[in-house]
Design an enzyme around this catalytic site. Sequence first.
Site, PDB file in Angstrom:
ATOM      1  N   ASP A 155      -8.944  -0.437  -1.716  1.00 58.52           N
ATOM      2  CA  ASP A 155      -8.083  -1.047  -2.727  1.00 58.52           C
ATOM      3  C   ASP A 155      -8.673  -2.354  -3.224  1.00 58.52           C
ATOM      4  O   ASP A 155      -9.078  -3.207  -2.428  1.00 58.52           O
ATOM      5  CB  ASP A 155      -6.716  -1.392  -2.116  1.00 58.52           C
ATOM      6  CG  ASP A 155      -5.657  -0.349  -2.393  1.00 58.52           C
ATOM      7  OD1 ASP A 155      -5.749   0.348  -3.426  1.00 58.52           O
ATOM      8  OD2 ASP A 155      -4.733  -0.247  -1.570  1.00 58.52           O
TER       9      ASP A 155
ATOM     10  N   GLU B   4       2.516   7.484  -6.883  1.00 57.91           N
ATOM     11  CA  GLU B   4       3.419   7.037  -5.823  1.00 57.91           C
ATOM     12  C   GLU B   4       4.860   7.014  -6.320  1.00 57.91           C
ATOM     13  O   GLU B   4       5.152   6.421  -7.374  1.00 57.91           O
ATOM     14  CB  GLU B   4       2.994   5.639  -5.336  1.00 57.91           C
ATOM     15  CG  GLU B   4       3.875   5.082  -4.230  1.00 57.91           C
ATOM     16  CD  GLU B   4       3.265   3.874  -3.515  1.00 57.91           C
ATOM     17  OE1 GLU B   4       2.100   3.517  -3.787  1.00 57.91           O
ATOM     18  OE2 GLU B   4       3.970   3.303  -2.665  1.00 57.91           O
TER      19      GLU B   4
ATOM     20  N   GLU C 112      -4.635  -0.392  -9.350  1.00 57.58           N
ATOM     21  CA  GLU C 112      -3.273  -0.048  -9.762  1.00 57.58           C
ATOM     22  C   GLU C 112      -3.071  -0.279 -11.257  1.00 57.58           C
ATOM     23  O   GLU C 112      -3.578  -1.251 -11.813  1.00 57.58           O
ATOM     24  CB  GLU C 112      -2.245  -0.921  -9.007  1.00 57.58           C
ATOM     25  CG  GLU C 112      -2.156  -0.624  -7.520  1.00 57.58           C
ATOM     26  CD  GLU C 112      -1.070  -1.418  -6.819  1.00 57.58           C
ATOM     27  OE1 GLU C 112      -0.260  -2.096  -7.497  1.00 57.58           O
ATOM     28  OE2 GLU C 112      -1.041  -1.370  -5.578  1.00 57.58           O
TER      29      GLU C 112
ATOM     30  N   LYS D 150     -10.039   1.447  -5.673  1.00 62.32           N
ATOM     31  CA  LYS D 150      -8.756   1.851  -6.242  1.00 62.32           C
ATOM     32  C   LYS D 150      -8.114   0.679  -6.971  1.00 62.32           C
ATOM     33  O   LYS D 150      -8.098  -0.440  -6.467  1.00 62.32           O
ATOM     34  CB  LYS D 150      -7.812   2.390  -5.167  1.00 62.32           C
ATOM     35  CG  LYS D 150      -6.466   2.864  -5.737  1.00 62.32           C
ATOM     36  CD  LYS D 150      -5.716   3.801  -4.807  1.00 62.32           C
ATOM     37  CE  LYS D 150      -4.969   3.149  -3.689  1.00 62.32           C
ATOM     38  NZ  LYS D 150      -3.939   2.173  -4.137  1.00 62.32           N
TER      39      LYS D 150
ATOM     40  N   SER E 126      -2.117  -2.081   1.754  1.00 67.12           N
ATOM     41  CA  SER E 126      -0.965  -1.978   2.648  1.00 67.12           C
ATOM     42  C   SER E 126      -1.239  -2.680   3.969  1.00 67.12           C
ATOM     43  O   SER E 126      -0.320  -2.914   4.750  1.00 67.12           O
ATOM     44  CB  SER E 126      -0.611  -0.506   2.899  1.00 67.12           C
ATOM     45  OG  SER E 126      -1.744   0.209   3.331  1.00 67.12           O
TER      46      SER E 126
HETATM   47  O1  KIV Z   1      -2.343   0.411   0.152  1.00 68.84           O
HETATM   48  C1  KIV Z   1      -2.013   1.596   0.364  1.00 68.84           C
HETATM   49  O2  KIV Z   1      -1.823   2.041   1.493  1.00 68.84           O
HETATM   50  C2  KIV Z   1      -1.868   2.481  -0.793  1.00 68.84           C
HETATM   51  C3  KIV Z   1      -1.371   3.866  -0.549  1.00 68.84           C
HETATM   52  C4  KIV Z   1       0.037   3.869  -0.103  1.00 68.84           C
HETATM   53  C5  KIV Z   1      -1.593   4.759  -1.708  1.00 68.84           C
HETATM   54  O3  KIV Z   1      -2.146   2.075  -1.889  1.00 68.84           O
HETATM   55 NA    NA Z   2      -2.504  -0.101  -2.034  1.00 68.47          NA
END
Ligand code: KIV
Ligand code: NA
EC number: 2.1.2.11
Length: 254
Positions: free
Chosen positions: A73, A171, A104, A102, A35
Amino acid sequence: MRAEGRKVVMLTCYDASFAALLDRAGVDVILVGDSLGNVLQGQTSTLPVTMDHMVYHTECVSRGCQRPFIVTDMPFGSYHEGPAQAMRNAARLMAAGAQMVKIEGGAHVVETVHYLVERGVPVCAHIGLTPQSVNQLGGYRVQGRDEDGAARLRAEALALEQAGAALMVMEMVPAGLAAEITASLRTMATIGIGAGADCDGQVLVLHDMLGVYPGRKARFVRNFMDGAASIEDAVARYAAAVRDGSFPAEEHNY
Ligand code: KIV
Ligand code: NA
């Protein structure tokens, strides 16, 4: 924490000063989220975010805090070729200070999740609205509303748990479905964002919950600066609200 019934307080963070503040305010898990493409870089999606960006911000965050667990991420394109590419890029993030990565997606990442976990890389999964697939999903909208979609999310959650994911972000998933999925799992803890209060924890984007992001405010966001004495107080209020179950409320749910 899941076993003890304690809610997991997670928040995104991208730099050392905020990492120190989140540490002081009692945040359990920091997400160095892609994000950052939206809130730091002003992009309209997370797709342009690179491995170099994620390494840099993970280094910044890890210098700033001691106690919080750091999840980073994996950006678009950094794990999509398969397990070996994912491992190579995960290793860079772990060397930069991440303690978990993380990823997806559902069925198509199960093999990759298993490969990383077997090699000592803890993994957080992410299902429901997966922003890296926005061009396929047709926008930032709630997922799993119809019976087919719900069945797919239920099956993906079980497969990701089986593959060894320790955490899973859900989400923009209907609250009832997220509660049902959370109850169906044994080892993997769920973290909700627009997924109701019955997940094992909650995450928000820092710039959203501080009310500094100039873009559209999603239904699931609460501005914790309202009535707060300071930024640290706002973060502490978020942590308290997640722990006592008062955030998210009905008005934030789908
Ligand atoms: O990148 C991010 O902030 C996210 C969250 C919203 C879970 O993946
Ligand atoms: Na993210």
